[in-house]
Scaffold this active site. Structure first.
Site, PDB file in Angstrom:
ATOM      1  N   ASP A  88      49.685 -69.320   0.174  1.00  0.00           N
ATOM      2  CA  ASP A  88      50.408 -68.189   0.003  1.00  0.00           C
ATOM      3  C   ASP A  88      50.451 -68.351  -1.695  1.00  0.00           C
ATOM      4  O   ASP A  88      50.178 -69.454  -2.788  1.00  0.00           O
ATOM      5  CB  ASP A  88      51.913 -69.199  -0.271  1.00  0.00           C
ATOM      6  CG  ASP A  88      53.429 -68.604  -1.268  1.00  0.00           C
ATOM      7  OD1 ASP A  88      54.224 -68.302   0.323  1.00  0.00           O
ATOM      8  OD2 ASP A  88      52.734 -67.357  -2.165  1.00  0.00           O
ATOM      9  N   ASP A  97      51.374 -61.593   0.788  1.00  0.00           N
ATOM     10  CA  ASP A  97      50.978 -62.881   0.585  1.00  0.00           C
ATOM     11  C   ASP A  97      50.040 -64.414   1.101  1.00  0.00           C
ATOM     12  O   ASP A  97      50.379 -65.410  -0.170  1.00  0.00           O
ATOM     13  CB  ASP A  97      51.799 -62.824  -1.132  1.00  0.00           C
ATOM     14  CG  ASP A  97      52.431 -64.028  -1.398  1.00  0.00           C
ATOM     15  OD1 ASP A  97      52.696 -63.567  -0.335  1.00  0.00           O
ATOM     16  OD2 ASP A  97      52.543 -64.620  -2.564  1.00  0.00           O
ATOM     17  N   GLU A  98      50.978 -64.307   2.072  1.00  0.00           N
ATOM     18  CA  GLU A  98      50.907 -66.375   2.756  1.00  0.00           C
ATOM     19  C   GLU A  98      50.545 -65.336   4.046  1.00  0.00           C
ATOM     20  O   GLU A  98      50.313 -64.252   4.800  1.00  0.00           O
ATOM     21  CB  GLU A  98      52.613 -66.251   3.321  1.00  0.00           C
ATOM     22  CG  GLU A  98      53.449 -65.396   3.579  1.00  0.00           C
ATOM     23  CD  GLU A  98      54.273 -65.912   3.278  1.00  0.00           C
ATOM     24  OE1 GLU A  98      54.769 -67.384   4.133  1.00  0.00           O
ATOM     25  OE2 GLU A  98      55.526 -65.398   2.790  1.00  0.00           O
TER      26      GLU A  98
HETATM   27  P1  TTP Z   1      56.526 -64.991  -2.510  1.00  0.00           P
HETATM   28  O1  TTP Z   1      55.570 -65.442  -1.958  1.00  0.00           O
HETATM   29  O2  TTP Z   1      57.820 -64.779  -2.341  1.00  0.00           O
HETATM   30  O3  TTP Z   1      56.260 -64.993  -4.036  1.00  0.00           O
HETATM   31  P2  TTP Z   1      55.484 -64.768  -5.203  1.00  0.00           P
HETATM   32  O4  TTP Z   1      54.113 -64.932  -4.669  1.00  0.00           O
HETATM   33  O5  TTP Z   1      55.399 -64.160  -6.366  1.00  0.00           O
HETATM   34  O6  TTP Z   1      55.973 -66.387  -6.846  1.00  0.00           O
HETATM   35  P3  TTP Z   1      55.724 -67.905  -5.618  1.00  0.00           P
HETATM   36  O7  TTP Z   1      54.517 -68.092  -6.768  1.00  0.00           O
HETATM   37  O8  TTP Z   1      56.466 -68.930  -5.833  1.00  0.00           O
HETATM   38  O9  TTP Z   1      55.380 -68.114  -3.944  1.00  0.00           O
HETATM   39  O10 TTP Z   1      56.422 -63.361  -2.730  1.00  0.00           O
HETATM   40  C1  TTP Z   1      54.786 -62.351  -2.664  1.00  0.00           C
HETATM   41  C2  TTP Z   1      55.426 -61.291  -3.057  1.00  0.00           C
HETATM   42  O11 TTP Z   1      56.288 -60.089  -2.235  1.00  0.00           O
HETATM   43  C3  TTP Z   1      55.570 -60.892  -4.618  1.00  0.00           C
HETATM   44  O12 TTP Z   1      55.015 -61.651  -5.537  1.00  0.00           O
HETATM   45  C4  TTP Z   1      56.427 -59.872  -5.227  1.00  0.00           C
HETATM   46  C5  TTP Z   1      56.592 -59.123  -3.593  1.00  0.00           C
HETATM   47  N1  TTP Z   1      58.181 -59.728  -2.905  1.00  0.00           N
HETATM   48  C6  TTP Z   1      58.999 -58.964  -3.735  1.00  0.00           C
HETATM   49  O13 TTP Z   1      58.827 -56.914  -4.251  1.00  0.00           O
HETATM   50  N2  TTP Z   1      60.738 -58.748  -4.070  1.00  0.00           N
HETATM   51  C7  TTP Z   1      60.892 -60.259  -3.326  1.00  0.00           C
HETATM   52  O14 TTP Z   1      62.111 -59.930  -3.191  1.00  0.00           O
HETATM   53  C8  TTP Z   1      59.996 -60.849  -3.487  1.00  0.00           C
HETATM   54  C9  TTP Z   1      60.341 -62.878  -2.990  1.00  0.00           C
HETATM   55  C10 TTP Z   1      59.163 -60.615  -3.008  1.00  0.00           C
HETATM   56 MG    MG Z   2      54.038 -66.221  -2.824  1.00  0.00          MG
END
Ligand code: TTP
Ligand code: MG
Length: 397
Positions: A8, A106-107
């Site tokens: 991720d 992103d995962e």
């Molecule tokens: P995530 O992987 O949940 O968050 P992240 O990558 O920003 O942070 P982390 O280091 O905790 O993984 O989500 C991936 C992307 O998806 C995030 O950068 C933006 C988008 N997203 C939204 O637009 N709205 C949301 O509510 C969430 C959870 C994510």
């Molecule tokens: Mg992320």
């Protein structure tokens, strides 16, 4: 013994912005709607780790984020850019295993069973992947390693950012036991509230239940959750974008509105943006979803499934306009409108199965692909004439 990695990206949208704009590095970056000096009405997409220290997080109203971090760097999302980087990262994953399941922008899960001879023990594989990601994109990711998907997903979140967390094989139950029940993959907000109201707070509290009682207490999903709490999960990694179930965007109006032409412009803009993401992922969709929030926050959803899988803007725009017109709002004003697509299928697969587009659609898609290419080269300045006036006033979901 299975070796599953869950990878991720860290603070994905914000990290891409910090990478692309050196002036943002080390600063609290908040990607989301325009905060409009505290009066903005959309939400936060994500926040950099610097901004998280101020209590800013995904899905928080942007006005609240502004209250918590007024000196933050607020950035409007650039979805096309993130999809581009996302594809780059998936290409790296596929060097390490043919079994890559993309779960979101992103995962992904990788089944690396049997890859040890080529790349080393699981931790070495994780290190190599992280190194490639960093060398090629200047971004960091966190990795969870376990015998199954559920534990790997939980593990990847444990040492963020830039972490590797490994659950030793056979130690799944101990690994999960002290965690709050909300960490279990699949335990939603309502389930967690209900469990907590019964005094079930830790994963171990579920694991200790009698499975029959767990099913009685939690209904259909009780046994599944009980298995997960014991670290049992036999779901396979399904190569492809099996779990990317939908792509959607939404727009909160500055003032509640019933101006149909303004609403149509926003629908057109969102249809363009959603379908360009579909095309970037080589996917087609069959279902169109619409979300309408009226003054006072009452929220409705509508959807329609069509026979022909599509990825062109015109289809999405026309169906969205039709759904919107059919919606009876009885003169009430609109606060938010969103459109999305689901029932996604890989484009190549359609073609193999002979579900081809009629010639006119092929031409339309080629034109839209050309526009995508121009945008990739010259950025978001390339736009359909009719979209320009809403482009600045828009926030993505
Ligand atoms: P995530 O992987 O949940 O968050 P992240 O990558 O920003 O942070 P982390 O280091 O905790 O993984 O989500 C991936 C992307 O998806 C995030 O950068 C933006 C988008 N997203 C939204 O637009 N709205 C949301 O509510 C969430 C959870 C994510
Ligand atoms: Mg992320």
């Amino acid at each position: 013994m299975r070796v599953i990695l869950h990878i991720d990206m860290d603070a994905f949208f914000a990290a891409v912005e910090q990478r692309d704009n050196p002036a943002y590095r080390g600063k609290p970056v908040i990607v989301g709607a325009d905060p409009k000096g505290g009066a903005g009405r959309g939400v936060v997409s994500t926040a950099s780790y610097e901004a998280r220290k101020f209590g800013v997080h995904s899905a928080m109203p942007i006005s609240k984020a502004y209250e918590k971090c007024p000196h933050g760097v607020f950035v409007i999302p650039r979805m096309r850019r993130y999809v581009e980087v996302s594809n780059q990262v998936y290409d790296i994953f596929s060097r390490y295993s043919p079994m890559v399941e993309d779960v979101g922008i992103d995962e992904a899960f990788l089944d690396c069973t049997g890859c040890e001879k080529l790349f080393g023990v699981p931790r070495e594989i994780a290190e190599k992947i992280k190194k490639d990601i960093y060398n090629e994109t200047f971004l960091t990711a966190s990795v969870g390693i376990a015998m199954n998907k559920s534990v790997a997903k939980i593990a990847s979140d444990m040492n963020k950012p830039d972490g590797i967390t490994e659950c030793p094989p056979g130690k799944e139950r101990e690994f999960l036991a002290p965690l709050p029940v909300g960490k279990l993959w699949g335990a939603g907000k309502k389930t967690v509230e209900w469990l907590e109201s019964k005094g079930i707070r830790k994963v171990d509290d579920i694991a200790r239940l009698d499975p029959v009682l767990a099913e009685k207490l939690l209904g259909k999903s009780g046994l599944h959750l009980w298995n997960l709490s014991r670290g049992i999960d036999s779901r396979p990694v399904i190569p492809g974008s099996g779990e990317r179930k939908s792509i959607s965007e939404e727009h909160t109006f500055e003032h509640d509105t019933d101006d149909e032409s303004g609403i149509m412009s926003v629908l057109l803009f969102m249809a363009d943006s959603v379908t360009s993401r579909l095309r970037a992922l080589s996917l087609n969709a069959r279902t169109i979803n619409m979300k309408i929030r009226l003054t006072g926050f009452e929220t409705f959803t509508r959807s329609v499934t069509i026979d022909e899988p599509f990825c062109d803007m015109a289809t999405l725009k026309n169906e969205s306009i039709r759904l919107f017109k059919e919606f009876e709002r009885n003169n009430r004003k609109i606060r938010l409108i969103g459109i999305g697509v689901s029932n996604l299928v890989p484009r190549a697969c359609d073609e193999e199965q002979g579900v081809l587009f009629p010639p006119v659609d092929e031409k339309r898609i080629r034109n839209e692909q050309l526009l995508d290419e121009l945008r990739n080269r010259f950025g978001d300045k390339v736009s359909r004439g009719s979209l320009i006036h809403v482009r600045n006033d828009y926030d993505h979901e």
